[in-house]
Write a protein that holds these residues in place. Sequence first.
Motif, short mmCIF file in Angstrom:
data_model
loop_
_atom_site.label_atom_id
_atom_site.label_comp_id
_atom_site.label_asym_id
_atom_site.label_seq_id
_atom_site.Cartn_x
_atom_site.Cartn_y
_atom_site.Cartn_z
N LEU A 99 10.92 17.80 8.04
CA LEU A 99 10.24 17.03 9.07
C LEU A 99 10.35 17.81 10.37
O LEU A 99 11.40 18.40 10.65
CB LEU A 99 10.91 15.66 9.25
CG LEU A 99 10.96 14.76 8.03
CD1 LEU A 99 11.85 13.55 8.29
CD2 LEU A 99 9.55 14.31 7.66
N LEU A 100 9.30 17.79 11.19
CA LEU A 100 9.30 18.55 12.44
C LEU A 100 8.57 17.78 13.51
O LEU A 100 7.44 17.30 13.30
CB LEU A 100 8.64 19.91 12.22
CG LEU A 100 8.55 20.81 13.44
CD1 LEU A 100 9.94 21.21 13.94
CD2 LEU A 100 7.72 22.05 13.11
N SER A 110 11.75 14.43 25.02
CA SER A 110 12.81 15.01 25.83
C SER A 110 13.63 16.00 25.00
O SER A 110 14.47 16.70 25.54
CB SER A 110 13.71 13.92 26.39
OG SER A 110 14.24 13.12 25.35
N PHE A 111 13.35 16.05 23.70
CA PHE A 111 14.00 17.01 22.81
C PHE A 111 13.13 17.18 21.58
O PHE A 111 12.36 16.31 21.21
CB PHE A 111 15.42 16.56 22.43
CG PHE A 111 15.47 15.21 21.80
CD1 PHE A 111 15.38 15.05 20.42
CD2 PHE A 111 15.61 14.07 22.58
CE1 PHE A 111 15.42 13.79 19.83
CE2 PHE A 111 15.65 12.81 22.01
CZ PHE A 111 15.56 12.67 20.63
N LYS A 132 17.16 20.83 22.93
CA LYS A 132 16.97 20.03 24.14
C LYS A 132 15.85 20.53 25.04
O LYS A 132 15.43 19.83 25.93
CB LYS A 132 18.28 19.92 24.90
CG LYS A 132 19.28 19.16 24.08
CD LYS A 132 20.53 18.84 24.83
CE LYS A 132 21.44 18.06 23.89
NZ LYS A 132 22.73 17.85 24.38
N GLY A 133 15.37 21.70 24.82
CA GLY A 133 14.25 22.23 25.60
C GLY A 133 13.39 23.12 24.74
O GLY A 133 13.78 23.50 23.64
N GLU A 134 12.20 23.47 25.27
CA GLU A 134 11.26 24.25 24.49
C GLU A 134 11.83 25.60 24.08
O GLU A 134 11.56 26.10 23.00
CB GLU A 134 9.98 24.43 25.30
CG GLU A 134 8.81 24.83 24.45
CD GLU A 134 7.52 24.74 25.23
OE1 GLU A 134 6.84 25.78 25.29
OE2 GLU A 134 7.22 23.66 25.75
N SER A 135 12.64 26.20 24.93
CA SER A 135 13.20 27.52 24.61
C SER A 135 14.68 27.45 24.20
O SER A 135 15.31 28.47 24.01
CB SER A 135 13.03 28.47 25.79
OG SER A 135 13.70 27.95 26.92
#
Length: 150
Positions: A99-100, A110-111, A132-135
């Motif tokens: 699952l993604l 937010s995550f 917790k963040g895109e990167s």
Amino acid sequence: MGGSAGQEALERLGVLVGEWAVEADLPGADGPPARCVFAWDLDGRFLVQRTEIPVEGAPDSMAIIAVDPESGAYTYHYFDTRGVVRTYAMSFDGEEWRLLRETPDFSALSFRQRFFGRVEGDVIRGAWELAKGESEPWERDFGLVYRRTR
């Protein structure tokens, strides 16, 4: 159901159908296991997963797994007693379940979240991860073990 890809994708889900006891490796998850049931609905076009967690503060949930009739692609629609609604891209080959969630849907993102599970007969071993963040890197959130009871 439209194409053969969609029908084959639905048939692969059959290995999940039944009742499962679910154990989580979370702090304070020492009580009885959760109960999870996978069952077909609406003439076998959707697989519904219902989970009841006997731990105070833990949300019960329902998910509806849909299959695109032409491509065979899965979508996992999640709802829980907190009012959380999320949509995950899903893949399932009969053994590996993924699952993604990396983009906003019905709730703020937010995550990022993902789940990897492996079906081994009457046991599914998996883990949720989050970033917790895109990167930010993926980190293990908690593990789950499903054991078939029926």
